[in-house]
Design a protein around this motif. Sequence first.
Motif, PDB file in Angstrom:
ATOM      1  N   PRO A   1      73.106  46.709  31.229  1.00  0.00           N
ATOM      2  CA  PRO A   1      74.496  46.498  30.809  1.00  0.00           C
ATOM      3  C   PRO A   1      74.618  46.519  29.288  1.00  0.00           C
ATOM      4  O   PRO A   1      73.626  46.389  28.564  1.00  0.00           O
ATOM      5  CB  PRO A   1      74.836  45.125  31.390  1.00  0.00           C
ATOM      6  N   TYR A   2      75.835  46.640  28.813  1.00  0.00           N
ATOM      7  CA  TYR A   2      76.074  46.831  27.388  1.00  0.00           C
ATOM      8  C   TYR A   2      77.453  46.314  27.016  1.00  0.00           C
ATOM      9  O   TYR A   2      78.316  46.095  27.884  1.00  0.00           O
ATOM     10  CB  TYR A   2      75.987  48.321  27.046  1.00  0.00           C
TER      11      TYR A   2
ATOM     12  N   GLU B   1      76.073  48.819  22.849  1.00  0.00           N
ATOM     13  CA  GLU B   1      75.035  47.904  22.377  1.00  0.00           C
ATOM     14  C   GLU B   1      74.378  47.330  23.622  1.00  0.00           C
ATOM     15  O   GLU B   1      74.902  46.394  24.254  1.00  0.00           O
ATOM     16  CB  GLU B   1      75.628  46.802  21.518  1.00  0.00           C
ATOM     17  N   PRO B   2      73.241  47.897  24.048  1.00  0.00           N
ATOM     18  CA  PRO B   2      72.615  47.437  25.286  1.00  0.00           C
ATOM     19  C   PRO B   2      72.089  46.015  25.166  1.00  0.00           C
ATOM     20  O   PRO B   2      71.685  45.564  24.091  1.00  0.00           O
ATOM     21  CB  PRO B   2      71.476  48.440  25.493  1.00  0.00           C
ATOM     22  N   SER B   3      72.086  45.315  26.269  1.00  0.00           N
ATOM     23  CA  SER B   3      71.631  43.926  26.300  1.00  0.00           C
ATOM     24  C   SER B   3      70.108  43.867  26.290  1.00  0.00           C
ATOM     25  O   SER B   3      69.460  44.294  27.253  1.00  0.00           O
ATOM     26  CB  SER B   3      72.171  43.226  27.546  1.00  0.00           C
ATOM     27  N   ILE B   4      69.543  43.315  25.235  1.00  0.00           N
ATOM     28  CA  ILE B   4      68.085  43.158  25.176  1.00  0.00           C
ATOM     29  C   ILE B   4      67.633  42.136  26.216  1.00  0.00           C
ATOM     30  O   ILE B   4      66.576  42.306  26.844  1.00  0.00           O
ATOM     31  CB  ILE B   4      67.649  42.755  23.757  1.00  0.00           C
TER      32      ILE B   4
ATOM     33  N   ILE C   1      61.616  53.572  29.237  1.00  0.00           N
ATOM     34  CA  ILE C   1      62.765  52.788  28.786  1.00  0.00           C
ATOM     35  C   ILE C   1      63.515  53.507  27.670  1.00  0.00           C
ATOM     36  O   ILE C   1      62.918  54.046  26.738  1.00  0.00           O
ATOM     37  CB  ILE C   1      62.331  51.367  28.328  1.00  0.00           C
ATOM     38  N   SER C   2      64.843  53.535  27.798  1.00  0.00           N
ATOM     39  CA  SER C   2      65.725  54.065  26.757  1.00  0.00           C
ATOM     40  C   SER C   2      66.879  53.089  26.568  1.00  0.00           C
ATOM     41  O   SER C   2      67.714  52.932  27.465  1.00  0.00           O
ATOM     42  CB  SER C   2      66.276  55.440  27.153  1.00  0.00           C
ATOM     43  N   LEU C   3      66.902  52.443  25.422  1.00  0.00           N
ATOM     44  CA  LEU C   3      68.007  51.531  25.099  1.00  0.00           C
ATOM     45  C   LEU C   3      68.922  52.199  24.081  1.00  0.00           C
ATOM     46  O   LEU C   3      69.320  51.618  23.078  1.00  0.00           O
ATOM     47  CB  LEU C   3      67.456  50.201  24.591  1.00  0.00           C
ATOM     48  N   HIS C   4      69.263  53.445  24.356  1.00  0.00           N
ATOM     49  CA  HIS C   4      70.119  54.233  23.482  1.00  0.00           C
ATOM     50  C   HIS C   4      71.518  53.622  23.374  1.00  0.00           C
ATOM     51  O   HIS C   4      71.978  52.905  24.270  1.00  0.00           O
ATOM     52  CB  HIS C   4      70.237  55.660  24.021  1.00  0.00           C
TER      53      HIS C   4
END
Length: 373
Positions: A297-298, A320-323, A254-257
């Motif tokens: 999505p972001y 800003e990625p959706s947690i 996982i990468s929420l960069h």
Amino acid sequence: MPAAHGTLRETPARIRVVGLLSSASGLGRSARLCIRQLADYGWEFSTRDVSDLYATGDDVAYARGHRDLPATVSIFHLNAPMLLPGIIKAGLSSYYRSYNIAYWAWELEYLPGDWIDAMRFVDAFMVPSTFCRRTIERYTTKPVLTVPHPIQLEMDKVLSPKPGDQVFRVLSIFNLGSSFERKNPLAVIRAFRSAFGNDAGAELTLKTSQGKRYPQDLAIIKQEIARGGNIKVIDEIWTDEQLCGLYRSSDVYISLHRSEGFGLTIAEAILMEVPVIATGWSGNTDFCSADTLSVVPYDLIAFADNDPAYHGVSDALWAEPSIVAAVHELQKVRSDMSASTARARAAKAEFLSYLGRHTYASALNDLGRRNGL
């Protein structure tokens, strides 16, 4: 120092690679991957390590090539603030005899002033992604060619089989010197915790490096994970073989960069056939298809980062990625590992095809054609 004015008087055959060759950083790995592909394609090359200029040497091994080879082309794997000192350190005589290329990775849609100023010192640019190419092309009419990092992680490097227990293993890898805010590890921790809480059957591993150079950032991570026993951080420099084993032992990467110039660890996970969850924005979108990966999505938000690398940047945006979406994707992968593994294999096939179409060799040949050779 005068601007670069190199010309290609012959088809490029002898290449000099300059960079942080002994560094464990992304820049160092970028240069070593370049060297490896040049060698695989039979190009003659020489090398110049300038890690000591920036106190970034980690004694990482690299192929040194032919010593004192007179180069037709020099490729500088140095971002703009490092470029001129690196040119001087590597030798002005070689610089003046070469057609000079900067390999630049950048994570925003606008460049700071010192990057724009440094453009005059090279004749062309190579970049790892379409996202980077579009940014660089805003500021120059010089050639800009997309050459993704030629990752070579082979399955046969893995010495141990995947664990046979029932633990669902989540992995995220990042260098603490590559902007804490951009890598966004706290979002990964919060998504994992929201998805699985303290479930002992799920485990998150955060593989970091350079914690000694960035102790405050490492401390923030450790404080964030202190409340749960199923999250661990490993802050060490590992060999390729060790990293291969870590990827292979994982059920999802996982990468929420907030932004990536390329997405090196995402690419490595894909090649190791690990299901991937990643923010659907910036450099990684060249090889992150919603058909084969879990694309998060972001919202695009105002860029804000005190990292010195971004000094002078204004009016930029990043993701800003959706947690909430990341939580859903984590749970979805865990609930159907068979389908997730099949998608991971398809993602690898697509990525290998993409890499095969964009190589250093094809880019150098393209430059030769542009110069009428």
